[in-house]
Design a protein around this motif. Structure first.
Motif, PDB file in Angstrom:
ATOM      1  N   GLY A 130       5.511   3.932  -0.728  1.00  0.00           N
ATOM      2  CA  GLY A 130       5.047   2.553  -0.732  1.00  0.00           C
ATOM      3  C   GLY A 130       5.581   1.739   0.433  1.00  0.00           C
ATOM      4  N   TYR A 131       4.745   0.846   0.940  1.00  0.00           N
ATOM      5  CA  TYR A 131       5.090  -0.036   2.048  1.00  0.00           C
ATOM      6  C   TYR A 131       4.506  -1.409   1.792  1.00  0.00           C
ATOM      7  CZ  TYR A 131       6.439   4.071   4.702  1.00  0.00           C
ATOM      8  OH  TYR A 131       7.058   5.211   5.114  1.00  0.00           O
ATOM      9  N   SER A 132       5.100  -2.409   2.411  1.00  0.00           N
ATOM     10  CA  SER A 132       4.549  -3.762   2.402  1.00  0.00           C
ATOM     11  C   SER A 132       4.441  -4.245   3.841  1.00  0.00           C
ATOM     12  CB  SER A 132       5.445  -4.727   1.629  1.00  0.00           C
ATOM     13  OG  SER A 132       5.378  -4.439   0.249  1.00  0.00           O
ATOM     14  N   LEU A 133       3.352  -4.911   4.127  1.00  0.00           N
ATOM     15  CA  LEU A 133       3.106  -5.489   5.444  1.00  0.00           C
ATOM     16  C   LEU A 133       3.020  -6.989   5.258  1.00  0.00           C
ATOM     17  CD1 LEU A 133       2.486  -4.720   8.392  1.00  0.00           C
ATOM     18  CD2 LEU A 133       0.081  -4.606   7.762  1.00  0.00           C
ATOM     19  N   THR A 134       3.888  -7.734   5.964  1.00  0.00           N
ATOM     20  CA  THR A 134       3.962  -9.186   5.799  1.00  0.00           C
ATOM     21  C   THR A 134       3.864  -9.874   7.154  1.00  0.00           C
ATOM     22  OG1 THR A 134       5.397  -8.910   3.877  1.00  0.00           O
ATOM     23  CG2 THR A 134       5.366 -11.087   4.897  1.00  0.00           C
ATOM     24  N   ARG A 135       2.976 -10.850   7.259  1.00  0.00           N
ATOM     25  CA  ARG A 135       2.862 -11.625   8.500  1.00  0.00           C
ATOM     26  C   ARG A 135       4.065 -12.562   8.568  1.00  0.00           C
ATOM     27  NH1 ARG A 135      -2.434 -13.438   8.689  1.00  0.00           N
ATOM     28  NH2 ARG A 135      -1.887 -14.920   7.079  1.00  0.00           N
ATOM     29  N   ILE A 136       4.807 -12.488   9.660  1.00  0.00           N
ATOM     30  CA  ILE A 136       6.000 -13.321   9.802  1.00  0.00           C
ATOM     31  C   ILE A 136       5.844 -14.405  10.857  1.00  0.00           C
ATOM     32  CG2 ILE A 136       7.596 -11.579   8.933  1.00  0.00           C
ATOM     33  CD1 ILE A 136       8.309 -10.921  11.856  1.00  0.00           C
ATOM     34  N   ARG A 137       4.740 -14.341  11.626  1.00  0.00           N
ATOM     35  CA  ARG A 137       4.545 -15.361  12.657  1.00  0.00           C
ATOM     36  C   ARG A 137       3.102 -15.346  13.137  1.00  0.00           C
ATOM     37  NH1 ARG A 137       6.808 -14.308  18.526  1.00  0.00           N
ATOM     38  NH2 ARG A 137       5.719 -12.445  17.903  1.00  0.00           N
ATOM     39  N   GLY A 138       2.633 -16.514  13.525  1.00  0.00           N
ATOM     40  CA  GLY A 138       1.380 -16.638  14.244  1.00  0.00           C
ATOM     41  C   GLY A 138       0.120 -16.577  13.426  1.00  0.00           C
ATOM     42  N   GLY A 141      -3.657 -20.400  18.094  1.00  0.00           N
ATOM     43  CA  GLY A 141      -3.605 -19.546  19.271  1.00  0.00           C
ATOM     44  C   GLY A 141      -2.331 -18.747  19.447  1.00  0.00           C
ATOM     45  N   HIS A 142      -1.407 -18.799  18.489  1.00  0.00           N
ATOM     46  CA  HIS A 142      -0.173 -18.031  18.590  1.00  0.00           C
ATOM     47  C   HIS A 142      -0.429 -16.575  18.213  1.00  0.00           C
ATOM     48  CE1 HIS A 142       1.512 -22.124  18.214  1.00  0.00           C
ATOM     49  NE2 HIS A 142       2.347 -21.647  19.119  1.00  0.00           N
ATOM     50  N   ARG A 143       0.270 -15.686  18.877  1.00  0.00           N
ATOM     51  CA  ARG A 143       0.141 -14.263  18.595  1.00  0.00           C
ATOM     52  C   ARG A 143       0.775 -13.926  17.246  1.00  0.00           C
ATOM     53  NH1 ARG A 143       2.167  -9.406  22.503  1.00  0.00           N
ATOM     54  NH2 ARG A 143       1.410  -7.749  21.194  1.00  0.00           N
ATOM     55  N   GLN A 144       0.119 -13.060  16.489  1.00  0.00           N
ATOM     56  CA  GLN A 144       0.636 -12.666  15.182  1.00  0.00           C
ATOM     57  C   GLN A 144       1.760 -11.647  15.328  1.00  0.00           C
ATOM     58  OE1 GLN A 144      -2.193 -11.442  12.248  1.00  0.00           O
ATOM     59  NE2 GLN A 144      -3.731 -12.865  12.983  1.00  0.00           N
ATOM     60  N   ALA A 145       2.690 -11.686  14.384  1.00  0.00           N
ATOM     61  CA  ALA A 145       3.739 -10.671  14.269  1.00  0.00           C
ATOM     62  C   ALA A 145       3.801 -10.258  12.807  1.00  0.00           C
ATOM     63  CB  ALA A 145       5.081 -11.223  14.733  1.00  0.00           C
ATOM     64  N   TRP A 146       3.927  -8.954  12.577  1.00  0.00           N
ATOM     65  CA  TRP A 146       3.949  -8.410  11.219  1.00  0.00           C
ATOM     66  C   TRP A 146       5.203  -7.595  11.014  1.00  0.00           C
ATOM     67  CZ3 TRP A 146       0.004  -9.201   7.630  1.00  0.00           C
ATOM     68  CH2 TRP A 146      -1.128  -9.866   8.112  1.00  0.00           C
ATOM     69  N   LEU A 147       5.705  -7.594   9.790  1.00  0.00           N
ATOM     70  CA  LEU A 147       6.886  -6.831   9.404  1.00  0.00           C
ATOM     71  C   LEU A 147       6.451  -5.753   8.410  1.00  0.00           C
ATOM     72  CD1 LEU A 147      10.003  -6.522   9.378  1.00  0.00           C
ATOM     73  CD2 LEU A 147      10.009  -8.134   7.471  1.00  0.00           C
ATOM     74  N   LEU A 148       6.784  -4.487   8.707  1.00  0.00           N
ATOM     75  CA  LEU A 148       6.488  -3.367   7.824  1.00  0.00           C
ATOM     76  C   LEU A 148       7.779  -2.957   7.136  1.00  0.00           C
ATOM     77  CD1 LEU A 148       4.445  -1.178   6.869  1.00  0.00           C
ATOM     78  CD2 LEU A 148       5.275   0.215   8.781  1.00  0.00           C
ATOM     79  N   VAL A 149       7.777  -2.961   5.797  1.00  0.00           N
ATOM     80  CA  VAL A 149       8.973  -2.651   5.022  1.00  0.00           C
ATOM     81  C   VAL A 149       8.674  -1.497   4.077  1.00  0.00           C
ATOM     82  CG1 VAL A 149      10.633  -3.531   3.325  1.00  0.00           C
ATOM     83  CG2 VAL A 149       9.782  -5.027   5.136  1.00  0.00           C
ATOM     84  N   LYS A 150       9.568  -0.503   4.047  1.00  0.00           N
ATOM     85  CA  LYS A 150       9.456   0.641   3.147  1.00  0.00           C
ATOM     86  C   LYS A 150       9.984   0.252   1.777  1.00  0.00           C
ATOM     87  CE  LYS A 150       9.167   4.995   1.887  1.00  0.00           C
ATOM     88  NZ  LYS A 150       8.840   4.740   0.511  1.00  0.00           N
ATOM     89  N   PHE A 173       0.835  -1.193   0.000  1.00  0.00           N
ATOM     90  CA  PHE A 173       0.000   0.000   0.000  1.00  0.00           C
ATOM     91  C   PHE A 173       0.871   1.244   0.000  1.00  0.00           C
ATOM     92  CE2 PHE A 173       0.753  -1.721   4.164  1.00  0.00           C
ATOM     93  CZ  PHE A 173       1.189  -0.646   4.908  1.00  0.00           C
ATOM     94  N   ARG A 174       0.245   2.403  -0.196  1.00  0.00           N
ATOM     95  CA  ARG A 174       0.935   3.696  -0.200  1.00  0.00           C
ATOM     96  C   ARG A 174       0.397   4.554   0.928  1.00  0.00           C
ATOM     97  NH1 ARG A 174       4.201   4.805  -3.798  1.00  0.00           N
ATOM     98  NH2 ARG A 174       4.016   7.068  -3.630  1.00  0.00           N
ATOM     99  N   LEU A 175       1.278   5.330   1.559  1.00  0.00           N
ATOM    100  CA  LEU A 175       0.903   6.264   2.617  1.00  0.00           C
ATOM    101  C   LEU A 175       1.389   7.655   2.247  1.00  0.00           C
ATOM    102  CD1 LEU A 175       1.895   4.190   5.776  1.00  0.00           C
ATOM    103  CD2 LEU A 175      -0.400   4.526   4.846  1.00  0.00           C
ATOM    104  N   ASP A 176       0.638   8.656   2.643  1.00  0.00           N
ATOM    105  CA  ASP A 176       1.061  10.035   2.448  1.00  0.00           C
ATOM    106  C   ASP A 176       0.673  10.814   3.704  1.00  0.00           C
ATOM    107  OD1 ASP A 176       2.167  12.245   1.255  1.00  0.00           O
ATOM    108  OD2 ASP A 176       0.355  12.763   0.156  1.00  0.00           O
ATOM    109  N   GLY A 177       1.299  10.452   4.811  1.00  0.00           N
ATOM    110  CA  GLY A 177       0.997  11.065   6.094  1.00  0.00           C
ATOM    111  C   GLY A 177       2.066  12.033   6.541  1.00  0.00           C
TER     112      GLY A 177
END
Length: 87
Positions: free
Chosen positions: A24-32, A36-45, A14-18
């Motif tokens: 542009g950025y990408s959000l990727t689930r890296i765990r969970g 019942g495991h907790r999710q973890a996400w990686l945000l990359v520019k 997605f794109r942000l203009d804040g």
């Protein structure tokens, strides 16, 4: 693909203009997310024209938009801005 579907699959771009984040950025689930495991996400520019390569703010000196604290102050538990409303 709809954004909700992309998140369900574990990757969305997605794109942000804040105020602080641009381009542009990408959000990727890296765990969970399962069993019942907790999710973890990686945000990359993305490496686009809005990406800084020189003169970027040192992340250790960056301040939270919400509290005004540095990462060191957050870790130490020191107080941030006073958010009380004055009449």
């Amino acid at each position: 693909m709809p954004f909700a579907d992309a998140l369900e699959r574990g990757h969305a771009s997605f794109r942000l203009d804040g105020r602080k984040l641009h381009g542009g950025y990408s959000l990727t689930r890296i765990r969970g997310g399962r069993d019942g495991h907790r999710q973890a996400w990686l945000l990359v520019k993305h490496a686009d024209r809005r990406a800084r390569t020189a003169g970027a703010t040192d992340p250790r000196r960056a301040r939270s938009t919400r509290s005004g604290r540095t990462l060191g102050q957050v870790a130490a538990g020191t107080a941030g801005r006073d958010w009380t409303t004055r009449s």
